[in-house]
Design a protein around this motif. Structure first.
Motif, short mmCIF file in Angstrom:
data_model
loop_
_atom_site.label_atom_id
_atom_site.label_comp_id
_atom_site.label_asym_id
_atom_site.label_seq_id
_atom_site.Cartn_x
_atom_site.Cartn_y
_atom_site.Cartn_z
N ILE A 172 2.51 -13.53 -81.82
CA ILE A 172 1.32 -14.24 -81.34
C ILE A 172 0.31 -13.18 -80.95
N LYS A 173 -0.91 -13.32 -81.48
CA LYS A 173 -1.98 -12.37 -81.15
C LYS A 173 -3.25 -13.14 -80.86
N GLY A 174 -4.00 -12.62 -79.92
CA GLY A 174 -5.31 -13.18 -79.62
C GLY A 174 -6.37 -12.57 -80.52
N MET A 175 -7.49 -13.24 -80.59
CA MET A 175 -8.63 -12.71 -81.33
C MET A 175 -9.82 -12.76 -80.38
N GLU A 176 -10.49 -11.63 -80.22
CA GLU A 176 -11.61 -11.53 -79.30
C GLU A 176 -12.85 -11.04 -80.03
N PHE A 177 -13.98 -11.36 -79.45
CA PHE A 177 -15.26 -10.93 -80.01
C PHE A 177 -15.91 -9.94 -79.05
N ASN A 178 -16.37 -8.83 -79.61
CA ASN A 178 -17.12 -7.84 -78.83
C ASN A 178 -18.60 -8.01 -79.19
N PRO A 179 -19.39 -8.61 -78.28
CA PRO A 179 -20.80 -8.87 -78.61
C PRO A 179 -21.64 -7.60 -78.73
N ILE A 180 -21.23 -6.51 -78.09
CA ILE A 180 -21.98 -5.26 -78.19
C ILE A 180 -21.84 -4.66 -79.58
N LEU A 181 -20.60 -4.67 -80.10
CA LEU A 181 -20.35 -4.15 -81.45
C LEU A 181 -20.53 -5.21 -82.53
N ASN A 182 -20.67 -6.47 -82.11
CA ASN A 182 -20.76 -7.59 -83.04
C ASN A 182 -19.55 -7.61 -83.98
N LYS A 183 -18.34 -7.44 -83.40
CA LYS A 183 -17.11 -7.39 -84.19
C LYS A 183 -16.00 -8.18 -83.50
N TRP A 184 -15.13 -8.75 -84.35
CA TRP A 184 -13.92 -9.43 -83.89
C TRP A 184 -12.78 -8.44 -83.95
N PHE A 185 -11.81 -8.58 -83.05
CA PHE A 185 -10.62 -7.73 -83.09
C PHE A 185 -9.42 -8.49 -82.55
N LEU A 186 -8.22 -8.07 -83.00
CA LEU A 186 -6.97 -8.65 -82.50
C LEU A 186 -6.63 -8.03 -81.17
N SER A 187 -6.02 -8.83 -80.28
CA SER A 187 -5.64 -8.35 -78.97
C SER A 187 -4.42 -9.14 -78.50
N ASN A 188 -3.98 -8.86 -77.29
CA ASN A 188 -2.91 -9.64 -76.68
C ASN A 188 -3.45 -10.79 -75.84
N ASN A 189 -4.75 -10.95 -75.82
CA ASN A 189 -5.40 -11.99 -75.03
C ASN A 189 -5.53 -13.27 -75.87
N THR A 190 -4.74 -14.27 -75.54
CA THR A 190 -4.75 -15.54 -76.28
C THR A 190 -5.55 -16.62 -75.55
N ASP A 191 -6.39 -16.22 -74.62
CA ASP A 191 -7.13 -17.19 -73.81
C ASP A 191 -8.07 -18.09 -74.62
N ILE A 192 -8.61 -17.58 -75.69
CA ILE A 192 -9.56 -18.39 -76.47
C ILE A 192 -9.00 -18.62 -77.87
N ASN A 193 -9.19 -17.72 -78.79
CA ASN A 193 -8.67 -17.84 -80.14
C ASN A 193 -7.35 -17.09 -80.26
N TYR A 194 -6.43 -17.62 -81.04
CA TYR A 194 -5.17 -16.91 -81.23
C TYR A 194 -4.55 -17.25 -82.59
N PHE A 195 -3.69 -16.35 -83.03
CA PHE A 195 -2.91 -16.48 -84.26
C PHE A 195 -1.45 -16.60 -83.89
N ILE A 196 -0.71 -17.36 -84.67
CA ILE A 196 0.75 -17.40 -84.58
C ILE A 196 1.29 -17.14 -85.98
N VAL A 197 2.24 -16.22 -86.05
CA VAL A 197 2.97 -15.97 -87.29
C VAL A 197 4.39 -16.45 -87.04
N ALA A 198 4.89 -17.31 -87.92
CA ALA A 198 6.22 -17.89 -87.74
C ALA A 198 6.97 -17.89 -89.08
N LYS A 199 8.29 -18.01 -88.97
CA LYS A 199 9.15 -17.94 -90.17
C LYS A 199 10.16 -19.08 -90.14
N ARG A 200 10.32 -19.69 -91.29
CA ARG A 200 11.31 -20.78 -91.44
C ARG A 200 12.70 -20.20 -91.57
#
Length: 158
Positions: A130-158
């Motif tokens: 599970i990884k969070g996705m954050e936006f840095n408005p100064i750099l105008n870039k998205w990056f992955l983080s451990n912060n899942t407070d807003i947007n997040y990804f889950i990778v799962a396996k059957r």
């Protein structure tokens, strides 16, 4: 939504225009509603920014799980449900920054990571990351983080 891409959508006639494609299907539900794609199994399913728009997340994940091969991978992203996501994803995204149309999101449909984890567990799908996705408005870039407070990804396996 799919201009010039109809040749990549299996089960859809290449002779149909992209506009006909958009008008004839609901892209969110198309692969799960009885067409020939629903009979296949897949090694990888990507479900990005969809779950927060469906009416029945459990049913949607159930259908997705049935499309996964044993050992198949599911990558999904969505928006957490808390005051921070309400402010930044809904209010700022729709009303302040105008990144998405007003009314795109309904706060009550946002999903806490633990809710998705529990639903996937019931379907015997194991969480790998599970990884969070954050936006840095100064750099105008998205990056992955451990912060899942807003947007997040889950990778799962059957």
């Amino acid at each position: 939504m799919f201009p010039g891409k109809s040749q990549y959508l299996e089960g859809y006639s290449k002779t149909n225009s992209s506009e006909q494609l958009i008008n004839s299907i609901n892209p969110i539900n198309w692969f799960m509603t009885g067409n020939k794609l629903a009979k296949k199994k897949y090694d990888l399913i990507v479900c990005l920014e969809v779950l927060e728009h469906v009416d029945n997340v459990d049913k949607t994940l159930d259908k997705i799980s049935k499309l996964m091969n044993p050992g198949g991978i599911l990558v999904l992203s969505t928006i957490n449900r808390n005051i921070k996501s309400l402010i930044f994803a809904k209010i700022f995204g729709e009303y302040v920054l105008n990144w998405i149309p007003v009314g795109t999101h309904q706060f009550e449909k946002f999903l806490k990571p633990e809710e998705i984890i529990e639903l996937l567990k019931q379907k015997k799908i194991k969480i790998k990351k599970i990884k969070g996705m954050e936006f840095n408005p100064i750099l105008n870039k998205w990056f992955l983080s451990n912060n899942t407070d807003i947007n997040y990804f889950i990778v799962a396996k059957r």
